[in-house]
Design a protein around this motif. Sequence first.
Motif, PDB file in Angstrom:
ATOM      1  N   UNK A 218      -2.054   4.915 -59.856  1.00  0.00           N
ATOM      2  CA  UNK A 218      -1.145   5.002 -61.003  1.00  0.00           C
ATOM      3  C   UNK A 218      -1.248   3.777 -61.898  1.00  0.00           C
ATOM      4  N   UNK A 219      -1.718   2.666 -61.353  1.00  0.00           N
ATOM      5  CA  UNK A 219      -1.941   1.456 -62.153  1.00  0.00           C
ATOM      6  C   UNK A 219      -3.341   1.411 -62.748  1.00  0.00           C
ATOM      7  N   UNK A 220      -4.139   2.436 -62.482  1.00  0.00           N
ATOM      8  CA  UNK A 220      -5.494   2.461 -63.004  1.00  0.00           C
ATOM      9  C   UNK A 220      -6.500   1.707 -62.160  1.00  0.00           C
ATOM     10  N   UNK A 221      -6.122   1.327 -60.933  1.00  0.00           N
ATOM     11  CA  UNK A 221      -7.025   0.576 -60.057  1.00  0.00           C
ATOM     12  C   UNK A 221      -7.953   1.536 -59.311  1.00  0.00           C
ATOM     13  N   UNK A 222      -9.170   1.089 -59.042  1.00  0.00           N
ATOM     14  CA  UNK A 222     -10.087   1.913 -58.255  1.00  0.00           C
ATOM     15  C   UNK A 222     -10.571   1.196 -56.997  1.00  0.00           C
TER      16      UNK A 222
END
Length: 305
Positions: A218-222
């Motif tokens: 949801x924070x855009x982390x991968x």
Amino acid sequence: MKKILLFDIGSNSVRTLRVTQDAQLQAQFSGKRVYTTRLAEGLAETGALSQARMLQSLLVIRSLHGELAAQGFLSFAYATSAVRDAVNGAVFIGFVEEIIGKGHARILSGEEEAAFAQQGADPEGGRIILDIGGGSTQIVRPHSRESWPIGCVRAKDLAPFDDLSSITNALYPILSGLFGPPDLDERHNRPILSSERQPAQEALLGVGGTITTLALLCEGKDTFAPWEDKKRIESFALRAVLNSLDSLGGAQRAKVPLLKNRHDVILHGGVILQYLMERLHCTRIDATLSDGLDGYALHLLNTLP
């Protein structure tokens, strides 16, 4: 000084934690690691743990126990839903004890699993906690603890699909049978959740790999990076992430570093979380890395001589 190596033998992974406590009773937790073993794979179909998955889990335990025992660590282990439900669960725990020591491994009941999650994540006991594991889901309230036989790995066995629509269509009737429909507060003669509404200003508290992974997405982390305190998941952000993961397709999801060992069950876990947020009338959940592993470690520190 107490030196403990703790194993959490779950349905999807074996997790570890190193704990040391000095003469002043100051404890330090370190070395929390996750080793994906999929112990519960096929359990819904056969009722038993497979030889291959048991061996994979035992190899992890044997390797780490051997390494840390040489440094003076005592090993302890607890097992959760997969071992609890399997017809050969007691046999598997016997194998674990052959490695780490007689009496050093146990199978937790669902209520115990929920209690340790609360002790680790919310020792004050004021929050509603969701713990979505591989084989079960724990829901902890200030005055009750519930364990339900559904988690991301078991959900994959029950809904063996790769797209969000098919997974949702297959799982929602199952979840409704367990928890009751999201839009109703009461059903007679059903083991459903109590109907109290979560205050809008207070988020749920979420623990376990499914929820913490979704918080990072949801924070855009991968990729994974540990954090202090909590990360918030809003219901609209969860829906957006699930739709985005769905659009990637299974092959591309497998290439996301954060999903390396969870790419084929993350949609299933996300659907469970989405359903429970609807069922509990809550639009947000705070994810924390403190969980039942920490709670059981505290239990050992308080009970070992």
